[in-house]
Each structure stands twice: as structure tokens, then as C-alpha cells.
Enzyme design. Sequence first.
Site, short mmCIF file in Angstrom:
data_model
loop_
_atom_site.label_atom_id
_atom_site.label_comp_id
_atom_site.label_asym_id
_atom_site.label_seq_id
_atom_site.Cartn_x
_atom_site.Cartn_y
_atom_site.Cartn_z
N LEU A 74 0.84 -1.20 0.00
CA LEU A 74 0.00 0.00 0.00
C LEU A 74 0.87 1.25 0.00
O LEU A 74 2.00 1.23 0.48
CB LEU A 74 -0.91 0.00 1.23
CG LEU A 74 -1.85 -1.20 1.36
CD1 LEU A 74 -2.63 -1.11 2.66
CD2 LEU A 74 -2.79 -1.29 0.17
N ASP A 75 0.35 2.34 -0.54
CA ASP A 75 1.10 3.59 -0.50
C ASP A 75 0.61 4.44 0.68
O ASP A 75 -0.28 4.04 1.43
CB ASP A 75 0.99 4.35 -1.82
CG ASP A 75 -0.43 4.73 -2.20
OD1 ASP A 75 -1.29 4.86 -1.30
OD2 ASP A 75 -0.69 4.91 -3.41
N SER A 76 1.19 5.63 0.83
CA SER A 76 0.87 6.46 1.99
C SER A 76 -0.59 6.91 1.98
O SER A 76 -1.21 7.03 3.04
CB SER A 76 1.81 7.66 2.07
OG SER A 76 1.70 8.43 0.89
N ASP A 79 -3.13 5.16 0.81
CA ASP A 79 -3.88 3.99 1.26
C ASP A 79 -3.82 3.87 2.78
O ASP A 79 -4.82 3.55 3.43
CB ASP A 79 -3.33 2.71 0.63
CG ASP A 79 -3.48 2.69 -0.89
OD1 ASP A 79 -4.46 3.27 -1.40
OD2 ASP A 79 -2.61 2.10 -1.55
#
Length: 122
Positions: free
Chosen positions: A77-79, A81
Site C-alpha cells: 500500500l502507498d501512503s 492507502d
Amino acid sequence: MASALRSAILRHIRIPATQALSANGSRLTAVRLMSSHDDHITKDEVIKRVLDVVKCFPKVDPSKVTPEVHFEKDLGLDSLDTVEIVMALEEEFKLEIPDKEAVRIESCEQAIEYVYNHPMSS
């Protein structure tokens, strides 16, 4: 350490809510009990509910979710998310997590600890 101490203190503190005068003029003090022994959720319940929130996130493979999983490293996941997951946790537990604290929650383990130690989680 400091957050555990703070949490322990907040579980037992009594805060005067208001002061009022009774009909005969004597002072009454209402006390609001802030004890978590009666109404605070168990760690097992926190773990289950945090994992359920993460598993329900659209970009997450539920089979990869464990109490130790890291949002970015393990789930990809990215920031943004991660911010969405933290917002979902706020909604699930009826909390408001300050931005300074929210950016530190990067794994299920950190989310579980934060929610469990928060005196107002429900």
C-alpha cells in the site's frame, strides 16, 4: 513507555465534571469516572476489528493480513492507502486520531497498540 503510563493513569482518573448548588445552597460536585475497566474493549477484540478493517480495504489481499503485517512493505500500500485505513479505523472505533499520531501508524501492530491504549476507544 510514556503512552503506556499515560493510558494507565487515564484509566483510573476522576475528573470533576461540574459544580452546582443544591436547593439548600450546599455545593454539589459531579464526578465523571474515566475508568476503562468496565467499558474498555479487550485486546483480542481490538485485534479482530483492526484486522477486519484492513481485510476489507479494496487493495488488500485478506489472506496476507496478520497482526504483524506492515501496510507498505507487506501489503504494497502507498501512503494515501495508509491514510484511508487510519480513517477507517477512526470510524470503526469512534476515535479521532491526530495527524501527528496517524502518520506513525504504518502497520496492524501499531494500529492495534494505538487503539488498545486509547482511553476513548469503543
